[in-house]
Design a protein around this motif. Sequence first.
Motif, mmCIF file in Angstrom:
data_model
loop_
_atom_site.group_PDB
_atom_site.id
_atom_site.type_symbol
_atom_site.label_atom_id
_atom_site.label_comp_id
_atom_site.label_asym_id
_atom_site.label_seq_id
_atom_site.Cartn_x
_atom_site.Cartn_y
_atom_site.Cartn_z
ATOM 1 N N MET A 1 0.845 -1.152 0.000
ATOM 2 C CA MET A 1 0.000 0.000 0.000
ATOM 3 C C MET A 1 0.900 1.227 0.000
ATOM 4 N N THR A 2 0.525 2.227 -0.777
ATOM 5 C CA THR A 2 1.228 3.506 -0.753
ATOM 6 C C THR A 2 0.214 4.615 -0.993
ATOM 7 N N ILE A 3 0.671 5.824 -1.018
ATOM 8 C CA ILE A 3 -0.201 6.951 -1.311
ATOM 9 C C ILE A 3 0.421 7.771 -2.428
ATOM 10 N N GLY A 4 -0.450 8.460 -3.172
ATOM 11 C CA GLY A 4 0.023 9.233 -4.303
ATOM 12 C C GLY A 4 -0.632 10.598 -4.374
ATOM 13 N N ASP A 5 -0.147 11.389 -5.315
ATOM 14 C CA ASP A 5 -0.722 12.712 -5.529
ATOM 15 C C ASP A 5 -1.926 12.603 -6.462
ATOM 16 N N LEU A 6 -2.514 13.721 -6.811
ATOM 17 C CA LEU A 6 -3.714 13.715 -7.656
ATOM 18 C C LEU A 6 -3.456 13.184 -9.061
ATOM 19 N N ASP A 7 -2.213 13.179 -9.491
ATOM 20 C CA ASP A 7 -1.867 12.651 -10.810
ATOM 21 C C ASP A 7 -1.475 11.180 -10.767
ATOM 22 N N GLY A 8 -1.543 10.563 -9.597
ATOM 23 C CA GLY A 8 -1.231 9.156 -9.457
ATOM 24 C C GLY A 8 0.233 8.846 -9.230
ATOM 25 N N ASN A 9 1.023 9.878 -8.996
ATOM 26 C CA ASN A 9 2.442 9.665 -8.714
ATOM 27 C C ASN A 9 2.637 9.316 -7.243
ATOM 28 N N VAL A 41 6.228 12.485 7.412
ATOM 29 C CA VAL A 41 4.854 13.004 7.333
ATOM 30 C C VAL A 41 3.979 12.096 6.473
ATOM 31 N N HIS A 42 4.499 11.637 5.343
ATOM 32 C CA HIS A 42 3.718 10.762 4.466
ATOM 33 C C HIS A 42 3.434 9.415 5.116
ATOM 34 N N ARG A 43 4.404 8.882 5.828
ATOM 35 C CA ARG A 43 4.161 7.611 6.530
ATOM 36 C C ARG A 43 3.125 7.785 7.630
ATOM 37 N N ARG A 44 3.179 8.893 8.334
ATOM 38 C CA ARG A 44 2.152 9.169 9.357
ATOM 39 C C ARG A 44 0.773 9.207 8.724
ATOM 40 N N LEU A 45 0.667 9.882 7.581
ATOM 41 C CA LEU A 45 -0.616 9.978 6.888
ATOM 42 C C LEU A 45 -1.120 8.597 6.485
ATOM 43 N N LEU A 46 -0.272 7.813 5.845
ATOM 44 C CA LEU A 46 -0.665 6.467 5.431
ATOM 45 C C LEU A 46 -1.069 5.627 6.635
ATOM 46 N N TYR A 47 -0.236 5.619 7.662
ATOM 47 C CA TYR A 47 -0.508 4.818 8.862
ATOM 48 C C TYR A 47 -1.842 5.228 9.508
ATOM 49 N N ASN A 48 -2.030 6.519 9.706
ATOM 50 C CA ASN A 48 -3.253 6.979 10.370
ATOM 51 C C ASN A 48 -4.497 6.698 9.553
ATOM 52 N N CYS A 49 -4.447 6.894 8.248
ATOM 53 C CA CYS A 49 -5.607 6.598 7.397
ATOM 54 C C CYS A 49 -5.958 5.113 7.441
ATOM 55 N N MET A 50 -4.952 4.269 7.344
ATOM 56 C CA MET A 50 -5.208 2.830 7.303
ATOM 57 C C MET A 50 -5.684 2.288 8.649
ATOM 58 N N THR A 51 -5.056 2.705 9.733
ATOM 59 C CA THR A 51 -5.444 2.160 11.038
ATOM 60 C C THR A 51 -6.790 2.710 11.506
ATOM 61 N N MET A 52 -7.140 3.908 11.073
ATOM 62 C CA MET A 52 -8.440 4.473 11.469
ATOM 63 C C MET A 52 -9.610 3.673 10.913
ATOM 64 N N VAL A 53 -9.396 2.952 9.822
ATOM 65 C CA VAL A 53 -10.476 2.160 9.239
ATOM 66 C C VAL A 53 -10.306 0.661 9.476
ATOM 67 N N GLY A 54 -9.411 0.295 10.408
ATOM 68 C CA GLY A 54 -9.344 -1.082 10.853
ATOM 69 C C GLY A 54 -8.197 -1.932 10.343
ATOM 70 N N PHE A 55 -7.319 -1.369 9.528
ATOM 71 C CA PHE A 55 -6.168 -2.132 9.066
ATOM 72 C C PHE A 55 -5.094 -2.141 10.146
ATOM 73 N N THR A 56 -4.262 -3.168 10.132
ATOM 74 C CA THR A 56 -3.109 -3.220 11.014
ATOM 75 C C THR A 56 -1.856 -3.223 10.156
ATOM 76 N N ASN A 57 -0.797 -2.653 10.704
ATOM 77 C CA ASN A 57 0.465 -2.524 9.975
ATOM 78 C C ASN A 57 1.485 -3.505 10.510
ATOM 79 N N TYR A 58 2.220 -4.135 9.605
ATOM 80 C CA TYR A 58 3.379 -4.938 9.981
ATOM 81 C C TYR A 58 4.515 -3.948 10.167
ATOM 82 N N SER A 59 4.996 -3.797 11.386
ATOM 83 C CA SER A 59 5.881 -2.692 11.751
ATOM 84 C C SER A 59 7.225 -2.674 11.028
#
Length: 71
Positions: A1-9, A41-59
């Motif tokens: 899983m990753t996150i991207g900008d509005l252009d998909g990068n 900052v980007h990892r915090r965003l990804l982590y918080n978005c995913m865990t807020m909806v019930g996903f768990t992260n392999y640390s």
Amino acid sequence: MTIGDLDGNALNLGSAFDEISEKSATRYFEQHPEEDWEACVHRRLLYNCMTMVGFTNYSEEWWHYDFNNVS
């Protein structure tokens, strides 16, 4: 899983997907923010978005999330 900008990068998360290094640990840039603040900052965003909806992260892998896995 990753996150991207509005252009998909993909955004900077500090290491390549599936990279085998200490930088792959989810909290690496929490412990070394001066090394790459943007990745932190980007990892915090990804982590918080995913865990807020019930996903768990392999640390040890910032990109690795599971949903409803029971050990």
